[in-house]
Design a protein around this motif. Structure first.
Motif, short mmCIF file in Angstrom:
data_model
loop_
_atom_site.label_atom_id
_atom_site.label_comp_id
_atom_site.label_asym_id
_atom_site.label_seq_id
_atom_site.Cartn_x
_atom_site.Cartn_y
_atom_site.Cartn_z
N GLU A 1 -15.31 -25.22 -8.45
CA GLU A 1 -14.25 -24.76 -9.02
C GLU A 1 -12.62 -25.74 -8.44
OE1 GLU A 1 -13.42 -20.90 -7.49
OE2 GLU A 1 -14.92 -19.56 -9.13
N LYS A 2 -13.11 -26.17 -7.14
CA LYS A 2 -11.93 -27.09 -6.33
C LYS A 2 -11.40 -28.65 -7.55
CE LYS A 2 -12.69 -25.35 -2.32
NZ LYS A 2 -13.01 -25.67 -0.20
N ASP A 3 -13.05 -29.49 -7.92
CA ASP A 3 -13.13 -30.13 -8.63
C ASP A 3 -12.21 -29.60 -9.54
OD1 ASP A 3 -14.09 -31.42 -6.18
OD2 ASP A 3 -16.53 -31.09 -7.21
N THR A 4 -12.35 -29.01 -10.90
CA THR A 4 -11.92 -28.72 -11.56
C THR A 4 -10.73 -29.02 -11.41
OG1 THR A 4 -11.77 -26.80 -11.19
CG2 THR A 4 -13.64 -27.64 -12.69
N LYS A 5 -10.14 -27.70 -10.49
CA LYS A 5 -8.54 -27.31 -10.24
C LYS A 5 -7.25 -28.98 -10.18
CE LYS A 5 -8.50 -23.06 -9.24
NZ LYS A 5 -8.63 -21.85 -7.65
N SER A 6 -8.57 -29.65 -9.44
CA SER A 6 -7.69 -31.30 -9.12
C SER A 6 -7.67 -32.01 -10.04
CB SER A 6 -9.05 -31.82 -7.50
OG SER A 6 -9.93 -32.43 -7.90
N LEU A 7 -9.04 -32.07 -11.04
CA LEU A 7 -8.51 -33.02 -11.52
C LEU A 7 -7.82 -32.48 -12.94
CD1 LEU A 7 -12.44 -33.50 -12.47
CD2 LEU A 7 -11.45 -34.67 -12.37
#
Length: 211
Positions: A173-179
């Motif tokens: 979830e953190k990776d998707t938000k950062s992208l």
């Protein structure tokens, strides 16, 4: 008007006491105590000898008590001796009766030996059964403990897997938000560049028209 004379004559208390004389004494004086009648040395010796000898009444009482105590002791000894003699006689009678019974009944001895052997065998069988029961109980308790330990280890493994999956989900979830944030920033930058290029092209067109 003159002042009044309030002066009082001073009286010395020591002189007044001397003039009154000695006070009457209510009790005996020291001289009376010193002059009291005292016993002579011979009288003192007589008193000490009487104390050492003691009173006749006390001596008579002690003699009577000793005599009574001796009588009670003799009675108690006679009772004990009679009781011991009776017990010894009873023991001798029992021994004689046992000897007579053993002579008369040899078969009874064989039956008693067989009964004793059977009872001993019964006791051995009971001991074996009890030993087997104890082993079974120990085996069951060990199985239960092993099952409990395995269930505890399985539950610990499941909990660890759940924790790992939750961590992985959070990281995704953190990776998707950062992208998504990076993409939004890039789109915003492209929009700004396009507006600037359009404004520059309009400005060049106006310049050409004016020429």
């Amino acid at each position: 008007m003159g002042k009044r004379d309030n002066r009082v004559a001073y009286m010395n208390p020591i002189a007044m006491a001397r003039s009154r004389g000695p006070a009457p004494s209510s009790g005996p004086t020291i001289q009376d105590y010193l002059n009291r009648p005292r016993p002579t040395w011979e009288e003192v010796k007589e008193q000490l000898e009487k104390k050492k000898k003691g009173s006749k009444a006390l001596a008579e009482f002690e003699e009577r008590m000793n005599e009574n105590w001796k009588k009670e002791l003799e009675k108690h000894r006679e009772k004990l001796l009679s009781g011991s003699e009776s017990t010894s006689r009873k023991k001798e009678k029992k021994k004689k009766e046992k000897k007579k019974s053993s002579r008369l009944s040899p078969s009874s001895s064989s039956s008693s030996s067989s009964d004793s052997s059977s009872s001993s065998s019964d006791f051995e069988d009971e001991d074996k059964k009890q030993g087997k029961k104890r082993r079974k109980k120990k085996h069951r308790s060990s199985r239960k403990s092993s099952e409990n330990s395995s269930s505890d280890s399985d539950s610990d493994g499941k909990d660890s897997l759940k924790n790992k999956r939750a961590k992985e989900d959070n990281e995704r979830e953190k990776d998707t938000k950062s992208l998504e944030r990076k993409r939004k920033k890039a789109d915003h930058g492209d929009g700004m560049l396009s507006t600037e290029s359009s404004s520059e092209s309009e400005h060049t067109e106006e310049v050409n028209v004016n020429e």
